[in-house]
Scaffold this motif. Structure first.
Motif, mmCIF file in Angstrom:
data_model
loop_
_atom_site.group_PDB
_atom_site.id
_atom_site.type_symbol
_atom_site.label_atom_id
_atom_site.label_comp_id
_atom_site.label_asym_id
_atom_site.label_seq_id
_atom_site.Cartn_x
_atom_site.Cartn_y
_atom_site.Cartn_z
ATOM 1 N N GLN A 92 0.854 -1.175 0.000
ATOM 2 C CA GLN A 92 0.000 0.000 0.000
ATOM 3 C C GLN A 92 0.897 1.235 0.000
ATOM 4 O O GLN A 92 1.829 1.344 0.800
ATOM 5 C CB GLN A 92 -0.902 -0.010 1.236
ATOM 6 C CG GLN A 92 -1.885 -1.168 1.242
ATOM 7 C CD GLN A 92 -2.705 -1.234 2.518
ATOM 8 O OE1 GLN A 92 -2.235 -0.855 3.588
ATOM 9 N NE2 GLN A 92 -3.925 -1.724 2.423
ATOM 10 N N ASN A 94 1.245 5.726 -1.278
ATOM 11 C CA ASN A 94 0.659 6.929 -1.876
ATOM 12 C C ASN A 94 1.304 7.260 -3.227
ATOM 13 O O ASN A 94 0.972 8.272 -3.842
ATOM 14 C CB ASN A 94 0.726 8.122 -0.917
ATOM 15 C CG ASN A 94 2.149 8.509 -0.524
ATOM 16 O OD1 ASN A 94 3.110 8.305 -1.278
ATOM 17 N ND2 ASN A 94 2.304 9.090 0.667
ATOM 18 N N TRP A 113 -0.752 -1.045 -4.553
ATOM 19 C CA TRP A 113 -2.068 -0.599 -4.105
ATOM 20 C C TRP A 113 -1.895 0.888 -3.845
ATOM 21 O O TRP A 113 -1.412 1.289 -2.799
ATOM 22 C CB TRP A 113 -2.424 -1.407 -2.869
ATOM 23 C CG TRP A 113 -3.557 -0.989 -2.013
ATOM 24 C CD1 TRP A 113 -3.895 0.277 -1.641
ATOM 25 C CD2 TRP A 113 -4.495 -1.863 -1.363
ATOM 26 N NE1 TRP A 113 -4.975 0.256 -0.798
ATOM 27 C CE2 TRP A 113 -5.366 -1.039 -0.610
ATOM 28 C CE3 TRP A 113 -4.663 -3.245 -1.326
ATOM 29 C CZ2 TRP A 113 -6.397 -1.576 0.153
ATOM 30 C CZ3 TRP A 113 -5.687 -3.757 -0.569
ATOM 31 C CH2 TRP A 113 -6.548 -2.945 0.155
ATOM 32 N N THR A 115 -2.896 4.743 -3.296
ATOM 33 C CA THR A 115 -3.969 5.560 -2.743
ATOM 34 C C THR A 115 -3.786 7.027 -3.114
ATOM 35 O O THR A 115 -2.710 7.599 -2.931
ATOM 36 C CB THR A 115 -4.027 5.415 -1.207
ATOM 37 O OG1 THR A 115 -4.172 4.032 -0.877
ATOM 38 C CG2 THR A 115 -5.211 6.171 -0.641
ATOM 39 N N TYR A 116 -4.860 7.606 -3.627
ATOM 40 C CA TYR A 116 -4.891 9.015 -4.018
ATOM 41 C C TYR A 116 -5.440 9.838 -2.851
ATOM 42 O O TYR A 116 -6.505 9.549 -2.314
ATOM 43 C CB TYR A 116 -5.781 9.166 -5.249
ATOM 44 C CG TYR A 116 -6.085 10.584 -5.676
ATOM 45 C CD1 TYR A 116 -5.080 11.525 -5.856
ATOM 46 C CD2 TYR A 116 -7.407 10.971 -5.945
ATOM 47 C CE1 TYR A 116 -5.367 12.814 -6.273
ATOM 48 C CE2 TYR A 116 -7.713 12.253 -6.370
ATOM 49 C CZ TYR A 116 -6.692 13.165 -6.531
ATOM 50 O OH TYR A 116 -6.977 14.443 -6.941
ATOM 51 N N HIS A 117 -4.681 10.879 -2.470
ATOM 52 C CA HIS A 117 -5.080 11.765 -1.379
ATOM 53 C C HIS A 117 -5.276 13.174 -1.949
ATOM 54 O O HIS A 117 -4.299 13.933 -2.075
ATOM 55 C CB HIS A 117 -4.001 11.780 -0.289
ATOM 56 C CG HIS A 117 -3.737 10.434 0.312
ATOM 57 N ND1 HIS A 117 -4.482 9.910 1.337
ATOM 58 C CD2 HIS A 117 -2.803 9.498 0.024
ATOM 59 C CE1 HIS A 117 -4.023 8.719 1.663
ATOM 60 N NE2 HIS A 117 -3.002 8.441 0.868
ATOM 61 N N GLY A 143 -6.996 3.980 -5.655
ATOM 62 C CA GLY A 143 -8.203 4.235 -4.892
ATOM 63 C C GLY A 143 -8.076 5.420 -3.975
ATOM 64 O O GLY A 143 -7.033 6.078 -3.914
ATOM 65 N N SER A 144 -9.143 5.676 -3.241
ATOM 66 C CA SER A 144 -9.169 6.825 -2.360
ATOM 67 C C SER A 144 -10.219 6.609 -1.286
ATOM 68 O O SER A 144 -11.144 5.806 -1.457
ATOM 69 C CB SER A 144 -9.504 8.096 -3.158
ATOM 70 O OG SER A 144 -9.310 9.259 -2.388
ATOM 71 N N ASN A 170 -12.832 3.491 -0.837
ATOM 72 C CA ASN A 170 -13.051 3.026 0.528
ATOM 73 C C ASN A 170 -14.093 3.915 1.198
ATOM 74 O O ASN A 170 -13.909 5.142 1.261
ATOM 75 C CB ASN A 170 -11.757 3.075 1.344
ATOM 76 C CG ASN A 170 -10.936 1.813 1.200
ATOM 77 O OD1 ASN A 170 -11.393 0.813 0.646
ATOM 78 N ND2 ASN A 170 -9.707 1.854 1.677
#
Length: 294
Positions: A92, A94, A113, A115-117, A143-144, A170
């Motif tokens: 996981q 960023n 994996w 993650t977009y912030h 994902g986000s 999520n």
């Protein structure tokens, strides 16, 4: 050969270069001694995986923070993906690090994996990283966290990503009844699997692969069924660690996190994700099942 053992590894690392307000590790800085402890734990774990040549192993790194900005994690993943008995190494992230290190990996065994912030990185900068990973032939999902204020950003990201990249959302579950029906419908247009993630699935007494073919492991090697059942079941550094890998029924009332409920037998998630289980990529293109609204 025994069934593949899926390990969720979370060492002592607890720092991140992002400052998301809902995360307790946002912008946390570790001292040198803490980094040294994490490095020793990581090196020990990688060496242990290398010794398990009679067992197929896959690993998902789930750090408290961002690991790939640390060279030690890049090097660990390179080493692990080049082990013959390792099936998959995922992490996981960023996606804020440079990606040239992936060229030293066996990329057929690598998964990200990502993650977009939206509050921490410009969308175009994140997309540039996604394009770089895609160009390099890395399998990854994006994902986000589905915060209300980020819905338009996430929808725009979905529109900008290549169609073959799965974008998951999520659900934000810290507040009861957080979403309106229209907001749920909108996020389901972006990610057709979103409704599964909005639920806290009844799990007490349910059969689950956690503790049998999937375990969580901390920096000291302590084994638990998963991140959400805190009782230890053994230690991977004990010679008889495999004796603890047994069928178990879940003892928690509900399970609401993807990395937990994905192992519940009745939900059929193993069939849904296949060999993309760790990096959260479904076997079939189930996303964008509904047309996007104007």
């Amino acid at each position: 050969m025994t069934p593949t053992l899926r390990i969720l590894y979370r060492g002592p690392l607890s720092s991140c270069n992002y400052g998301c307000e809902y995360c307790p590790f946002a912008k946390h800085t570790e001292i040198d001694a803490e980094h040294d402890a994490d490095r020793r734990a990581l090196d020990r774990f990688v060496a242990w995986v290398g010794e398990q040549r009679d067992r197929r192993i896959s690993v998902l790194f789930t750090p408290w923070g961002e690991a790939l900005v640390r060279k030690r994690y890049q090097d660990a993943i390179v080493t692990l993906t080049n082990m013959e008995h390792v099936e998959k190494i995922a992490i996981q992230t960023n996606l804020s690090c440079r990606l040239d290190w992936v060229e030293r990996c066996d990329k057929s065994k690598l998964g990200l994996w990502a993650t977009y912030h939206p509050g921490e990185v410009a969308r175009e900068k994140f997309l540039a990283q996604c394009r770089d990973a895609d160009r390099r032939g890395v399998r990854f999902s994006v994902g986000s966290v589905g915060l209300k204020e980020h819905q338009e950003d996430i929808a725009a990201l979905r529109d900008a990503l290549p169609e073959h990249i799965y974008l998951w959302v999520n659900a934000y579950k810290r507040q009861m009844d957080y979403y309106t029906p229209d907001e749920i419908a909108r996020y389901t247009q972006i990610d057709s699997l979103f409704p599964i993630n909005t639920e806290r699935h009844p799990s007490e007494g349910e059969p689950c692969q956690a503790g049998q073919t999937a375990i969580s492991v901390d920096g000291d090697g302590v084994m638990r069924r998963c991140h959400f059942v805190r009782d230890p079941i053994g230690n991977i550094y004990d010679s008889n660690f495999a004796d603890a890998l047994q069928p178990r029924l879940c003892k928690n009332e509900t399970c609401g996190c993807h990395i937990g409920y994905v192992h519940m037998d009745r939900l059929g998630q193993y069939e849904l994700y296949g060999d993309g289980l760790l990096e959260r990529i479904p076997v079939k293109p189930v996303w964008r099942a509904l047309p996007m609204s104007p």
